[in-house]
Design a protein around this motif. Structure first.
Motif, PDB file in Angstrom:
ATOM      1  N   ASP A  22       5.661  -6.645   3.476  1.00  0.00           N
ATOM      2  CA  ASP A  22       5.839  -6.992   2.069  1.00  0.00           C
ATOM      3  C   ASP A  22       5.967  -5.711   1.266  1.00  0.00           C
ATOM      4  O   ASP A  22       5.237  -4.735   1.509  1.00  0.00           O
ATOM      5  N   GLN A  42       3.085  -3.065  -8.184  1.00  0.00           N
ATOM      6  CA  GLN A  42       1.758  -3.556  -7.834  1.00  0.00           C
ATOM      7  C   GLN A  42       1.110  -2.648  -6.792  1.00  0.00           C
ATOM      8  O   GLN A  42       1.798  -2.103  -5.924  1.00  0.00           O
ATOM      9  N   LYS A 101       5.849   1.259  -6.404  1.00  0.00           N
ATOM     10  CA  LYS A 101       5.714   0.173  -5.430  1.00  0.00           C
ATOM     11  C   LYS A 101       4.714   0.557  -4.347  1.00  0.00           C
ATOM     12  O   LYS A 101       4.413   1.738  -4.134  1.00  0.00           O
ATOM     13  N   TYR A 140      -1.835 -13.174  -2.694  1.00  0.00           N
ATOM     14  CA  TYR A 140      -0.587 -13.513  -2.016  1.00  0.00           C
ATOM     15  C   TYR A 140      -0.888 -14.170  -0.669  1.00  0.00           C
ATOM     16  O   TYR A 140      -1.928 -13.914  -0.057  1.00  0.00           O
ATOM     17  N   LEU A 190       5.731  -4.589  -2.610  1.00  0.00           N
ATOM     18  CA  LEU A 190       5.198  -5.101  -3.871  1.00  0.00           C
ATOM     19  C   LEU A 190       5.624  -4.180  -5.008  1.00  0.00           C
ATOM     20  O   LEU A 190       5.087  -3.082  -5.182  1.00  0.00           O
ATOM     21  N   ASN A 209       8.831  -9.241  -5.636  1.00  0.00           N
ATOM     22  CA  ASN A 209       8.151  -8.753  -4.438  1.00  0.00           C
ATOM     23  C   ASN A 209       8.748  -9.443  -3.225  1.00  0.00           C
ATOM     24  O   ASN A 209       8.717 -10.676  -3.127  1.00  0.00           O
ATOM     25  N   PHE A 228      -1.164  -2.501  -3.682  1.00  0.00           N
ATOM     26  CA  PHE A 228      -1.638  -3.329  -2.580  1.00  0.00           C
ATOM     27  C   PHE A 228      -3.063  -2.929  -2.198  1.00  0.00           C
ATOM     28  O   PHE A 228      -3.376  -1.741  -2.076  1.00  0.00           O
TER      29      PHE A 228
END
Length: 605
Positions: A298, A303, A349, A276, A300, A387, A305
């Motif tokens: 952010d 996902q 998340k 990203y 996500l 996202n 991170f």
């Protein structure tokens, strides 16, 4: 209460700073109380299509002039309004709702420090080591009366140099924070109308004479209003507040790992690591009285991170990362640039916030900040994985923000198995096993999954350990096999490795080509280009959840495989068993040959 000339000189410097910031044009005509007003002029946008329509300006009376007929500034008296009594009541007594208690630390005498470090507002009796701060006198001998002259109030506000300046902005940040914390409301408000292509203004009317804090709400996304601290109304000629604005670009992009091809959306397999990139422009700080916040964040969805992957650069200057306990700090040279606050994966998340040091950005006005990082698509992935990133910046308590987002899509297959004998048992169905491979050039890569009979999610293309498997089983009731987490523009091969006793094993590969539709429907499969073949024979296919209304369920191609009951050689036993079987077949064949030869000899005689 009488004060010395030292306080008056301090007053002059501070009020000049406040006035210059807001562009105040003081009225000189005497007005009756309640007839004063403040006119706020729309900024000149760099983008002519921008409009401040819907922006709400609110005026909070902080200091009320109690002798309205007095025109000599040196003789005007002001009273703190009830809403702000606690804010200015600084003393050393406990439990009296003074500002130091409201914001967390009870003063024990002397000076109370109020400071802003990043976006953290704090109070205490020890001078802060970092951040911008102001001080209030906490000495009981200087406790405020209800009514006092201007000098008596301003003498208690001391900045780094004792002259206001940027610290006036810190002071406003506290006023704004106090308004929010105490849910203070005001009847003095005005809302901007549409003014594209013109230079609009709004006027807040029916005001008493005094000092007002002005804040703005419902500011359109992407617009930053650079306002001042407080404004005084001094007569029946409206006080003027001329706003400045800056349109800061903000963008989020996504790429396959190390591909450096940045897009708004991407298709992926679960387990894939994606890159990203966030980009934003550093504000023109000279146009701000005080930039108090600049953060990127952010969230996500589906996902994980990777906090270790974060990199920051401003144009060609790359920030260095701290080590050990400081691993989430970033520096340019010896100057602290930003702090990273990561949030681990939970509730499907993960997220992070990068808090930049406003003072460190001063050397990079107008330049581009680039933040790159990676995240892995989890097995929680759904059809559309959105996202959202956000840029927030604040000037003297007025927050502005921009958002941008990317989307990740994934797909699946749904196999239904049929048998020539409808009476096949659940135990026999449970024997059927498949393996799925991804075609990679000339190679076939065996894939691994998590799940249970009938329903699997791709987790890895290389790791068959732990709670994952390469063996795919049917649901014994529905006779279906669902596999999700697959990518488009990929070719997969499905192989049957075991089947029910008494049925022929499908010895031809099933080749599956998944193709997504074009944007804006890339979360769906292209029904004309997606195909399934058994050997070289195309199979009839259908599609499941291949409509945009089902945002959670993954779009999948559906097909059927048929098993014919028939003769099957033994699948178990040692070499002797196989040898006996083969020899028996050969003996039978030899006997047949001898009979045929014998009959031919007899017929020839």
């Amino acid at each position: 209460m009488k004060k010395s000339n030292r306080f008056l000189s301090r007053l002059t410097g501070t009020l000049a700073a406040l006035t210059l910031v807001v562009g105040l044009v003081p009225a000189t005509v005497l007005a009756a109380d309640g007839s004063a007003s403040i006119t706020i002029t729309e900024p000149a946008w760099s983008d002519s299509s921008k409009d401040w329509a819907g922006t709400e300006a609110n005026a909070y009376l902080v200091l009320d002039q109690v002798n309205d007929t007095e025109t000599d500034p040196a003789k005007k008296l002001y009273s703190v309004t009830n809403d702000f009594n606690a804010f200015f009541n600084i003393d050393t007594d406990d439990n009296n709702s003074s500002i130091d208690e409201i914001f967390g630390t009870v003063g024990t005498g002397g000076t109370v420090y109020l400071w802003l470090d990043g976006n953290d507002l704090s109070a205490g009796t020890t001078q802060p080591a970092s951040g911008e701060y102001i001080t209030f006198s906490g000495d009981n001998t200087k406790a405020l009366d209800k009514t006092y002259g201007e000098a008596d109030l301003v003498s208690r506000i001391v900045g780094d140099n004792g002259e206001g300046g940027s610290n006036a902005g810190v002071f406003y940040s506290w006023i704004e924070k106090y308004i929010e914390a105490n849910n203070i409301t005001t009847p003095h408000t005005a809302t901007a109308g549409t003014s594209v292509g013109t230079h609009g203004s709004v006027t807040i009317t029916n005001l008493k004479e005094g000092y007002y804090a002005i804040d703005f709400k419902s500011v359109p996304s992407g617009l930053s209003l650079k306002q001042g601290v407080m404004i005084a109304t001094t007569g029946d000629i409206s006080a003027q507040m001329n706003l400045k604005a800056e349109d800061l670009p903000f963008e989020k992009k996504i790429s396959e790992k190390d591909a450096d091809q940045w897009l708004d959306e991407l298709t992926a397999e679960t387990g894939d690591v994606l890159d990203y990139r966030l980009t934003a422009k550093v504000p023109t700080l000279t146009d701000y009285d005080n930039l108090t916040e600049f953060t990127m964040s952010d969230t996500l969805e589906k996902q994980e991170f990777d906090s270790a992957s974060v990199q920051i650069a401003i144009d060609n200057t790359v920030a260095t990362r701290g080590t050990g306990t400081n691993e989430n700090t970033f520096y340019i040279g010896q100057t602290l640039l930003a702090k990273l606050n990561p949030v681990s994966y939970a509730d499907e998340k993960s997220s992070f916030t990068l808090i930049f040091e406003p003072s460190a950005l001063e050397a990079y006005e107008g330049k581009t900040v680039t933040v790159t990082y990676s995240a892995r698509l989890t097995t929680d992935a759904v059809k559309v994985n959105v996202n959202d990133a956000e840029l927030v910046w604040s000037n003297n308590g007025s927050d502005s923000s921009l958002t941008d987002s990317t989307e990740v899509y994934t797909y699946g297959i749904e196999l239904t198995k049929t048998f020539s004998d409808a009476t096949v048992s659940a135990d026999e169905i449970g024997e059927v096993t498949f393996q799925l491979y991804r075609v990679n050039g000339q190679n076939e890569e065996l894939l691994y999954f998590t799940g249970s009979a009938g329903s699997y999610i791709l987790v890895s293309d290389s790791n068959g350990t732990g709670n994952v498997t390469a063996e795919l089983k049917l649901n014994t009731t529905s006779r279906k096999l669902t596999v999700v987490g697959l990518d488009d523009d990929e070719t997969y091969i499905l192989k049957e490795t075991d089947t029910a006793d008494g049925y022929n094993l499908i010895d031809e590969n099933v080749t599956i080509d998944l193709e997504a539709q074009l944007d804006p429907n890339a979360m769906l499969l292209d029904e004309g280009k997606t195909s399934v073949k058994l050997g070289n024979t195309s199979l009839n296919v259908g599609f499941v959840n291949n409509e945009s209304s089902t945002d959670m369920a993954i779009a999948s191609v559906a097909f059927e495989l048929y098993n014919q009951k028939g003769f099957s050689l033994p699948k178990t036993g040692d070499a002797g068993t196989w040898a006996l079987t083969v020899n028996g077949i050969l003996l039978i064949a030899s006997g047949v040959v001898l009979v045929v030869v014998s009959r031919r000899k007899k017929s020839s005689k």
